[in-house]
Write an enzyme that holds these catalytic residues in place. Structure first.
Site, PDB file in Angstrom:
ATOM      1  CG  ASN A   1      -1.952   0.965   1.360  1.00  0.00           C
ATOM      2  OD1 ASN A   1      -2.527   1.134   2.419  1.00  0.00           O
ATOM      3  ND2 ASN A   1      -2.266   1.665   0.278  1.00  0.00           N
TER       4      ASN A   1
ATOM      5  CB  CYS B   1      -3.764   5.313   6.172  1.00  0.00           C
ATOM      6  SG  CYS B   1      -2.947   4.055   5.161  1.00  0.00           S
ATOM      7  N   GLY B   2      -3.478   2.762   8.578  1.00  0.00           N
ATOM      8  CA  GLY B   2      -2.526   1.987   9.369  1.00  0.00           C
ATOM      9  C   GLY B   2      -1.225   1.707   8.656  1.00  0.00           C
TER      10      GLY B   2
ATOM     11  CG  ASN C   1      -9.976   5.444   8.068  1.00  0.00           C
ATOM     12  OD1 ASN C   1     -10.066   6.591   8.436  1.00  0.00           O
ATOM     13  ND2 ASN C   1      -8.885   4.945   7.511  1.00  0.00           N
TER      14      ASN C   1
ATOM     15  CG  ASN D   1     -12.301   2.150   3.975  1.00  0.00           C
ATOM     16  OD1 ASN D   1     -11.639   2.513   3.014  1.00  0.00           O
ATOM     17  ND2 ASN D   1     -12.469   2.908   5.041  1.00  0.00           N
TER      18      ASN D   1
ATOM     19  CB  CYS E   1      -6.889  -1.237   3.702  1.00  0.00           C
ATOM     20  SG  CYS E   1      -7.656   0.029   4.750  1.00  0.00           S
TER      21      CYS E   1
ATOM     22  CB  THR F   1      -7.903   1.159   9.287  1.00  0.00           C
ATOM     23  OG1 THR F   1      -8.290   1.471   7.937  1.00  0.00           O
ATOM     24  CG2 THR F   1      -6.990   2.252   9.810  1.00  0.00           C
TER      25      THR F   1
END
Length: 326
Positions: free
Chosen positions: A13, A77-78, A165, A201, A228, A230
């Site tokens: 990512n 965003c993790g 999120n 999401n 992703c 999160t």
């Protein structure tokens, strides 16, 4: 205007990281949006899922903001936080730090390698809420935990949560994962709709074996990404709620970009999640940016590789070999 940046990724990512604290770039949010739209374009520019802006903070070691490739700002965003956390820790010469995000100040720390030769960081994913008003999700109920939404699907069971999120998850079979179902749902819920007015999401989860899951996510504002952070955290929590995995235990979470680990902690009715995985630096670059009425003109002046991706490819091969068993 000369801008220094780092191309980086967590589970592939990928992001462009720009440190605003050392240089007086004087970006406003319009310029951050325009930079994301221009620089994240994979066909005409550097290409990325988003831009991480590192800024000074009055309440933490640094602040980070993330703008998606479509110019929208994400609350967290993790995968990006791991990259930002590594950058801040190395800049300050420390092994742990606190990063200010839109909704919480979150801890990051250097972690033992999740795979040989991989720079690994652990980040805190919180706050966690199941209140549908926090997503928001317009249903005549307070929460949605392992329930059907007939207007969406007669065959899937959903859980909705924000971390922070908004996420909608479903545990699926291999056939459902291989079908077009996730794409159809995701596109429907990220266009004007009555259920999720701000989009959401959407993650499909496949249970592999005890302690291992696979997660694929359609990200609001981006589309499908390799991973992703999160979403993987939220998905791990969902499997613990289902008693498929254990609280306090690291769970291997596989994705199209590789693999991370998540551990869910529960104190009363409060949840926090540790997200542990790579924070890989691909290259550093200096670019010349010209903001003008016709858009943004960019020129890459210099670029230097970190040569960390070669080792990450070995982790990817390990993940692919493991997933081939299922």
């Amino acid at each position: 205007m000369l801008i220094d940046l780092i191309k980086c990724h967590g589970s592939n990512n990928d992001f462009l990281l720009i440190d605003e604290s050392d240089r007086n770039y004087k970006f406003d949010d319009f310029k951050r949006r325009d930079l994301a739209l221009a620089l994240c374009d994979r066909e005409n520019s550097l290409g990325a899922d988003g831009i991480l802006f590192i800024r000074p903070s009055k309440v933490a070691d640094a602040q980070y903001r993330i703008f998606n490739s479509d110019g929208t700002e994400a609350s967290m965003c993790g995968n990006g936080l791991r990259c930002a956390g590594r950058y801040v820790c190395e800049k300050l010469g420390v092994d742990e730090a606190v990063i200010e995000t839109m909704k919480a100040n979150l801890k990051v720390r250097k972690h033992e390698e999740v795979f040989s030769g991989i720079p690994t960081y652990q980040v805190e994913i919180s706050p966690v809420t199941f209140d549908l008003n926090d997503l928001p999700l317009n249903l005549d109920q307070d929460t949605l935990i392992q329930e059907r939404i007939p207007a969406l699907s007669e065959e899937l069971t959903f859980t909705a949560l924000a971390v922070p999120n908004p996420h909608l998850t479903a545990v699926v079979s291999k056939d459902q994962l291989d079908s077009d179902l996730q794409t159809e749902l995701s596109e429907k819920l990220n266009q004007p709709n009555d259920l999720f007015p701000d989009g959401v999401n959407v993650s499909f989860i496949r249970l592999l074996e005890k302690g291992s899951i696979f997660v694929r996510t359609f990200e609001r504002g981006v589309g499908y990404t390799n991973a992703c952070g999160t979403a993987m955290s939220a998905s791990t929590l969902v499997t613990c709620l289902m008693n498929e995995n254990e609280y306090e235990q690291p769970i291997d979470v596989y994705n199209n970009g590789g693999m991370v680990q998540c551990a869910v902690h529960k104190e009363g009715e409060t949840f926090t999640i540790d997200l542990i995985g790579n924070a890989t630096f691909v290259y550093s670059a200096q670019i010349d940016i010209d903001f003008n009425a016709d858009g943004i003109l960019t020129e890459i002046l210099e670029q230097e590789d970190f040569n960390e991706d070669l080792q990450y490819e070995k982790l990817q091969e390990h993940a692919k070999k493991y997933l081939s068993r299922f």
